[in-house]
Design an enzyme around this catalytic site. Sequence first.
Site, PDB file in Angstrom:
ATOM      1  N   CYS A 128     -11.510  37.531  -7.155  1.00 44.87           N
ATOM      2  CA  CYS A 128     -10.290  37.734  -7.935  1.00 44.87           C
ATOM      3  C   CYS A 128      -9.833  39.187  -7.842  1.00 44.87           C
ATOM      4  O   CYS A 128     -10.401  40.057  -8.519  1.00 44.87           O
ATOM      5  CB  CYS A 128     -10.536  37.398  -9.396  1.00 44.87           C
ATOM      6  SG  CYS A 128     -11.344  35.812  -9.654  1.00 44.87           S
ATOM      7  N   PRO A 132      -0.500  39.381 -11.276  1.00 45.87           N
ATOM      8  CA  PRO A 132       0.937  39.066 -11.249  1.00 45.87           C
ATOM      9  C   PRO A 132       1.783  40.256 -10.755  1.00 45.87           C
ATOM     10  O   PRO A 132       2.753  40.058 -10.034  1.00 45.87           O
ATOM     11  CB  PRO A 132       1.238  38.730 -12.713  1.00 45.87           C
ATOM     12  CG  PRO A 132      -0.063  38.235 -13.263  1.00 45.87           C
ATOM     13  CD  PRO A 132      -1.138  38.995 -12.549  1.00 45.87           C
ATOM     14  N   GLY A 135       0.213  42.412  -6.013  1.00 46.10           N
ATOM     15  CA  GLY A 135      -0.097  41.543  -4.880  1.00 46.10           C
ATOM     16  C   GLY A 135      -0.324  42.425  -3.667  1.00 46.10           C
ATOM     17  O   GLY A 135      -1.434  42.928  -3.450  1.00 46.10           O
ATOM     18  N   SER A 136       0.749  42.682  -2.916  1.00 49.54           N
ATOM     19  CA  SER A 136       0.632  43.597  -1.775  1.00 49.54           C
ATOM     20  C   SER A 136       0.261  45.000  -2.254  1.00 49.54           C
ATOM     21  O   SER A 136      -0.487  45.716  -1.603  1.00 49.54           O
ATOM     22  CB  SER A 136       1.967  43.668  -1.021  1.00 49.54           C
ATOM     23  OG  SER A 136       2.349  42.387  -0.593  1.00 49.54           O
ATOM     24  N   ARG A 293       5.073   9.055  23.845  1.00 49.23           N
ATOM     25  CA  ARG A 293       6.381   8.625  23.312  1.00 49.23           C
ATOM     26  C   ARG A 293       7.424   8.564  24.442  1.00 49.23           C
ATOM     27  O   ARG A 293       7.601   9.543  25.175  1.00 49.23           O
ATOM     28  CB  ARG A 293       6.841   9.628  22.244  1.00 49.23           C
ATOM     29  CG  ARG A 293       8.275   9.507  21.802  1.00 49.23           C
ATOM     30  CD  ARG A 293       8.503   8.283  20.945  1.00 49.23           C
ATOM     31  NE  ARG A 293       9.880   8.246  20.445  1.00 49.23           N
ATOM     32  CZ  ARG A 293      10.414   7.169  19.893  1.00 49.23           C
ATOM     33  NH1 ARG A 293       9.716   6.048  19.766  1.00 49.23           N
ATOM     34  NH2 ARG A 293      11.658   7.193  19.450  1.00 49.23           N
ATOM     35  N   GLY A 366      11.365  12.224  14.056  1.00 50.60           N
ATOM     36  CA  GLY A 366      11.323  11.680  12.689  1.00 50.60           C
ATOM     37  C   GLY A 366       9.888  11.495  12.203  1.00 50.60           C
ATOM     38  O   GLY A 366       9.563  11.764  11.042  1.00 50.60           O
ATOM     39  N   GLU A 389      -4.370  37.405   2.200  1.00 50.17           N
ATOM     40  CA  GLU A 389      -5.102  38.495   2.881  1.00 50.17           C
ATOM     41  C   GLU A 389      -4.131  39.486   3.521  1.00 50.17           C
ATOM     42  O   GLU A 389      -4.388  40.007   4.603  1.00 50.17           O
ATOM     43  CB  GLU A 389      -6.073  37.931   3.930  1.00 50.17           C
ATOM     44  CG  GLU A 389      -7.306  37.313   3.340  1.00 50.17           C
ATOM     45  CD  GLU A 389      -8.541  38.225   3.352  1.00 50.17           C
ATOM     46  OE1 GLU A 389      -8.590  39.167   4.148  1.00 50.17           O
ATOM     47  OE2 GLU A 389      -9.425  37.989   2.527  1.00 50.17           O
TER      48      GLU A 389
END
Length: 409
Positions: A128, A132, A135-136, A293, A366, A389
């Site tokens: 951890c 919030p 981050g970077s 296909r 599709g 990371e």
Amino acid sequence: MAEFTMELNDEQKEVRDWLHGFAADVIRPAAAEWDEREETPWPVIQEAAKVGIYSLDFYAQQYFDPTGLGIPMAMEELFWGDAGIALSIVGTGLAAVGVLANGTEEQIGTWIPQMYGDQNDVKVAAFCSSEPDAGSDVASMRTRAVYDEAKDEWVINGTKTWATNGGIANVHVVVAVVDPDLGSKGHASFIVPPGTPGLAQGQKFKKHGIRASHTAEVVLDDVRVPGSCLLGGKERLDERLARARERAKASGGERVKNAAMATFEASRPAVGAMAVGTARAAYEVALDYATTREQFGRPIIDNQGVAFQLADMRTQIDAARLLVWRASWMAVNGKRFTAAEGSMSKLFASETAKKVTAQAVQILGGNGYTREYPVERMHRDAAIYTIFEGTSEIQRLVIARTLSGMPIR
Ligand SMILES: Cc1cc2nc3c(=O)[nH]c(=O)nc-3n(C[C@H](O)[C@H](O)[C@H](O)COP(=O)(O)OP(=O)(O)OC[C@H]3O[C@@H](n4cnc5c(N)ncnc54)[C@H](O)[C@@H]3O)c2cc1C
């Protein structure tokens, strides 16, 4: 020092084939189900523990392989099976590496076995760091650890986010600020043992991809851990902080910022290898589809427009693997990353995975857009590699700063 080689030795080939078998027979068939359920695939982790893939021994064997190819080869095969399930299997390894890199021998011996549990009662671990608002920009971290000398305990308060296995882990490794004046140099890592009061899972995220991997907030409210849970110990921390303060003073007291951006340089090739695994999986499905296909009375690969896409896909996957293997060999053999080769490998491999999986969806038409075929899931999964990371932008920043020596922003 091991010479750089692009050839796996016989033992590595054997391990690769064994992993490939597990990925093909156990992981791949379970992928769609756990993606839909968005839950940790405990039975698959248990199966991996039974055969020895989910274990410290296996991870350490690959990690310390002097050729540097052990980890990238293992990651590529497992993530070829499925990214979400594979991350559930290797996520604990990310926390274990945090302890291996910073812990004392006693801490390694005490905590890593508890991260994995045993074959009959498997456990997971979480690393951890992200928050919030951090981050970077790791240096903006706010989770605070304060030493209570009278009790020889650390008191940790804060909120972590995006933690893989956060809240469901037996052992959490938590990075926290011990000296706010030192930016990322003032951070330290702590073990939060199983059942520690004050640690709770916050929001569990519903994600775009790698949905079999649990990602959640972790809230730390007056979490008290013994002094022995500081990774590396107090003496080493005090010495490190003293050195950082000296350096900060010498640089006019300027806050040490963003140094952690480069800290993960050595672990980034492993993420690159995960991306190579997903890209290769999607490419193989697309190649197979294109040869079977038929439209306009011939296989669609008969059209250069399709065949050339497959040629580019394979070329980029092989190039990504070479960058990953080079960086991994450098990391294991103590070579300096003078051109941020670790970041280069992660940047190129993750962008390749995004591109190649999108092309695979296109080649399947599709069918590629439905959950009947695995490329739809692989395309969603691949988006994570350019984010965690260190995002692609942060990799470019690290590379550009390393090349130029300039504080590029
Ligand atoms: C599924 C998942 C699992 C994760 N697992 C873990 C984990 O186990 N443990 C953990 O600690 N963290 C984990 N993370 C967190 C992850 O490492 C962060 O999400 C990542 O570092 C980016 O931080 P952010 O999300 O706050 O984005 P931000 O930093 O807010 O970035 C947002 C955007 O701005 C760009 N940007 C930011 N700064 C700059 C700059 N200086 N120059 C150019 N562009 C910039 C970024 O590249 C990005 O495109 C996980 C994330 C996810 C999604």
